[in-house]
Design an enzyme around this catalytic site. Structure first.
Site, PDB file in Angstrom:
ATOM      1  CD  GLU A 235      14.267  -3.613  26.618  1.00 50.91           C
ATOM      2  OE1 GLU A 235      14.586  -4.679  27.028  1.00 50.91           O
ATOM      3  OE2 GLU A 235      12.816  -3.178  27.294  1.00 50.91           O
TER       4      GLU A 235
ATOM      5  CB  SER B 168     -26.002  -5.997 -31.181  1.00 54.59           C
ATOM      6  OG  SER B 168     -26.694  -6.614 -31.684  1.00 54.59           O
TER       7      SER B 168
END
Length: 828
Positions: free
Chosen positions: A70, A468
């Protein structure tokens, strides 16, 4: 004159530019990771897959590749490359505009990406050059390069070089070869045009260009260049390498609950982009055990129904023409793949007594893979009323061409393969959860059979009636309000006037057993004893206890709630039971130990206890200690008494045939709601509190005989076997100011200190509250006269008749009559 004009232009465009100093504090959106207690990656939370890597940790070979691709003059220019710009202009003129290439440096691209927009106007270009020059005076070259390499998009949902290295090669950045570094750099130009499979030749050409630039720029030798050029370009996408993400388990109920909870506390932006390190409380071994225990029990129940719910999907016949085609079609289906030992399969041929299948992830050999009718006799199609239909006699009764099903490999005890067997995701669901009662750390959580089949977390989100399983809170309130383990409560008919008429609760056995000690009421889950105790102490007291333990936020003071008629979550219930296990101290549940930001700073820590003397010079006279900062919400004596009585549930009562078979002292309570729509068991020791429930998402009866002890009790037992080897002591600390007394567990009578036998139980009493030798505890008659001839002792559910004691003589009476039917509020 030209120089002055240029100077004026640059001066004019230098006004109101962004401050380049902000780049020093650049914090890109990076993924957050969840780690287990042993350091393994469990999950990732991410929108842009980016892993930030500081400049000094990016290998030189990766920097060289990007610079060569680049901006080969990167280390020489001052932010912009005048020679490069001139060369680009000359080429554009010569080609008459056909070959227009960018001349922006890496520094300029950083300015465009971070401080400016991406437009190509001349004004933006001038500002870009000015900012690039300025930032070169502010940051080092490597700092600028790091900004660029961490931000750039490199295809395959990869933002930055570190994420790209993992996504393409399954490697950390420092292990990349020269060829692999060059491949990452080719994506700087058109990142979506160099796929390593779809655009392989183009990718190889571009990689060769980058390698040639690296060689010509002096970064690599001739030998390194030749070797890299010959590299075959093996990638994750091509199937030659294993992805890092494949080593991460699929998202689970546990990690998704972490996501849900942290999203509410720190926000989605921080969670998905803050680069957080999240230390989960999960124990991988216990988590696997919990998931397997839940799945096994759900599948067992579903198999007993003998109903086949049908295929998961169907692949059209034109996609079954050859193996590559059907494998591709099967792979595209969004179906569960997170069930250990199960695989997706498609029916390729249907014969008389078998069906040939193709299995995902399993090579298709010449002999083929088959499902047989003999192994699938249970797979009966449901009738219109939901009952199992006729038993299958041919393969076509079960399967059709293209059906997608789940299969499991059946092996011998020696691991030798026998056959493939049909499997299906059960219609019934459930949840399992385990936590450390001392710290609140959630060690395991499974919110359903399969997360990928249903993301609804039934451990934290499903509101269910505990039945319960709620009763221990009644007995805890009683023990804190004048009751003792020797208190005698009448088990006899009771009527309660409500707005809907008379409510007549019953025991599950439809029998009445007369007066019995408090322990008996919880061991055998006696509804009538529980209701009578709740009436005596007051539902306002019960509601306050339930809210104090976090079971309900605002519990109605209705008597039916004493039998678990309200709705709550498994998460809340297990947390509440944990407070029984730790001596009555408040505990806050957590699924996260610690959260650190990207810089290692702790932004959340669950354990806020202080260690005194831990960071000082240790001497024999000073011992460091950790001070507890928890709140005592229950008397430690009550917690001990309750844990002891709840051990009786497992040893003698409703969980004896399931959890009791483990042979270790576990405290717990079963729960079965009206019409058996929910089945529960929650158990605990000083080391762990764990619980489960089973039920349909749309509450429906689980059938006659279904109970918490039988369904969830066996699930808990399967899980707890994993704990037993390294559990340690099962003993609770004995609170001060107490003494142990021997009691007849059937009658409640105080026995001599040397009494032995199956009927003897040792109970803890506060000093001064124990009954005298030969005496009983206080009586709670609920309006019944407690005269000399009252039935004092009923042996319980295991007797065919009523065994009682009258004037010291044991007598067997015929079964007691029933009183009315079980109403909607009567749960057991």
């Amino acid at each position: 004159m030209a120089v002055l004009s240029i100077a004026w232009v640059f001066s004019a465009y230098s006004r109101d530019l962004p401050d380049t100093e902000t780049l020093r504090n650049y914090n890109p959106a990076t993924l957050s990771r969840v780690y287990s207690s042993d350091g393994r990656i469990l999950d990732e939370f991410v929108r842009e897959r980016r892993i930030f890597t500081p400049a000094d940790e990016i290998p030189d070979v990766v920097k060289w590749a990007f610079i060569s691709a680049e901006d080969k003059n990167f280390y020489e220019h001052q932010g912009f490359d005048a020679r490069g710009m001139l060369a680009a202009l000359v080429e554009a003129v010569r080609s008459r505009g056909e070959n227009v290439r960018g001349a922006s440096t890496i520094t300029q691209q950083v300015m465009k990406n971070f401080l400016l927009d991406g437009s190509r106007e001349i004004e933006r270009k001038i500002r870009e050059i000015i900012l690039a020059y300025r930032v070169e005076q502010t940051l080092s070259k490597d700092q600028i390069l790091a900004l660029y390499m961490n931000d750039v998009f490199l295809g395959a949902n990869s933002y930055g070089v570190t994420a790209a290295a993992q996504n393409y090669f399954g490697l950390p950045l420092e292990e990349l070869s020269i060829a692999q570094a060059a491949f990452l750099a080719i994506h700087l130009k058109d990142p979506n045009d160099y796929h390593p499979v779809r655009n392989r030749e183009r990718a190889l050409e571009r990689r060769a260009f980058v390698l040639r630039e690296m060689f010509q720029n002096g970064y690599i030798t001739q030998e390194e260049y030749d070797t890299a050029l010959a590299d075959p370009l093996d990638t994750v996408q091509g199937g030659q390498l294993v992805s890092v993400r494949e080593t991460i388990p699929p998202r689970s109920y546990f990690t998704d609950e972490i996501r849900r909870q942290l999203s509410g506390t720190i926000g989605d932006e921080q969670l998905f982009g803050g680069g957080l390190t999240i230390r989960a409380t999960v124990d991988p071994v216990l988590q696997a055990s919990a998931a397997q225990a839940l799945r096994d029990r759900l599948e067992e129940y579903d198999r007993e129904l003998e109903i086949y719910w049908g295929p998961m999907a169907n692949i059209p016949q034109e996609q079954l023409v050859d193996e590559p085609t059907w494998r591709a079609a099967l792979a595209e289906l969004q179906l569960p793949r997170d069930i250990a030992g199960w695989s997706l399969a498609v029916v390729l041929q249907v014969g008389d007594n078998s069906a040939r299948i193709g299995i995902e992830g399993v090579p298709d050999d010449g002999d083929g893979q088959f499902l047989t009718v003999d192994d699938s006799r249970w797979a009966r199609r449901p009738t219109s009323d939901g009952r199992p239909g006729a038993r299958p006699s041919a393969a076509s009764d079960i399967w059709a061409l293209g059906d997608v099903v789940m299969v499991k490999a059946i092996t011998t005890n020696d691991g030798v393969f026998e056959r493939w067997s049909l499997r299906q995701i059960p219609a019934i669901q459930g949840a399992f959860m385990a936590m450390d009662p001392q710290t609140g750390r959630v060690l395991a959580m499974q919110g359903g059979f399969s997360y990928q089949a249903s993301v609804f977390n039934r451990a934290t989100q499903a509101q269910r009636q505990p039945g319960s399983a709620f009763k221990p809170f009644i007995y805890a309130a009683a023990l804190d309000n004048g009751y003792t383990p020797a208190s005698i409560v009448v088990d006899a008919p009771i009527e309660v006037r409500t707005g809907d008429g008379i409510w007549r609760p019953q025991n599950a056995s439809r029998k009445f057993y007369g007066p019995a000690p408090l322990r008996t009421g919880i061991e055998y889950s006696r509804n009538l004893m529980t209701v009578r105790v709740a009436q005596d102490i007051g539902m306002d007291v019960v509601a306050a206890y339930a809210e104090r333990f976090g079971v309900y936020d605002d519990m109605p003071e209705q008597l039916s709630y004493a039998l678990g008629a309200g709705e709550t979550t498994l998460y809340k219930m297990v947390t509440a039971y944990a407070m029984f296990a730790n001596g009555g101290r408040r505990v806050e549940p957590t699924m996260v130990d610690r959260v650190q930001d990207r810089f290692g700073n702790t932004i959340y820590r669950h354990d806020q206890r202080q260690c005194y003397g831990c960071f000082e010079d240790l001497t024999p006279e000073i011992e460091p200690y950790i001070a507890s900062n928890t709140t005592q919400i229950m008397d430690p004596v009550t917690a001990y008494q309750l844990a002891s009585m709840m051990r009786g549930v497992v040893a003698n009562g409703t969980a004896a045939s399931s959890v009791g078979r483990l042979g270790v002292p576990i405290s717990g309570k079963t729960g079965t709601t009206n019409d058996a729509k929910d089945a529960w068991f929650i158990g605990f020791t000083p080391r762990i509190a764990a619980g489960c429930y089973m039920g349909y998402d749309n509450p429906t009866s689980l059938g006659p005989g279904a109970s918490g002890g039988a369904l969830c009790g066996n699930m808990f037992a399967a899980f707890f076997r994993t704990m037993m080897e390294n559990h340690g002591s099962y003993e609770y600390p004995v609170p001060a100011g107490t003494r142990f007394v021997r009691i007849d567990r059937f009658t409640g009578e105080r026995l001599p200190d040397d009494a032995t036998g199956e009927y003897v139980v040792t109970e803890l009493f506060r000093d001064g509250e124990e009954p005298a030798y030969g005496a009983y505890g206080d009586f709670v008659d609920g309006g019944f006269a407690m005269g000399r001839d009252l039935l004092i002792y009923g042996r319980g559910e295991n007797e065919t008749g009523e065994t009682v004691i009258i004037d010291g003589q044991e007598t067997v009476l015929p079964p007691a009559p029933t009183f009315g039917g079980l109403s909607s509020g009567g749960l057991y």
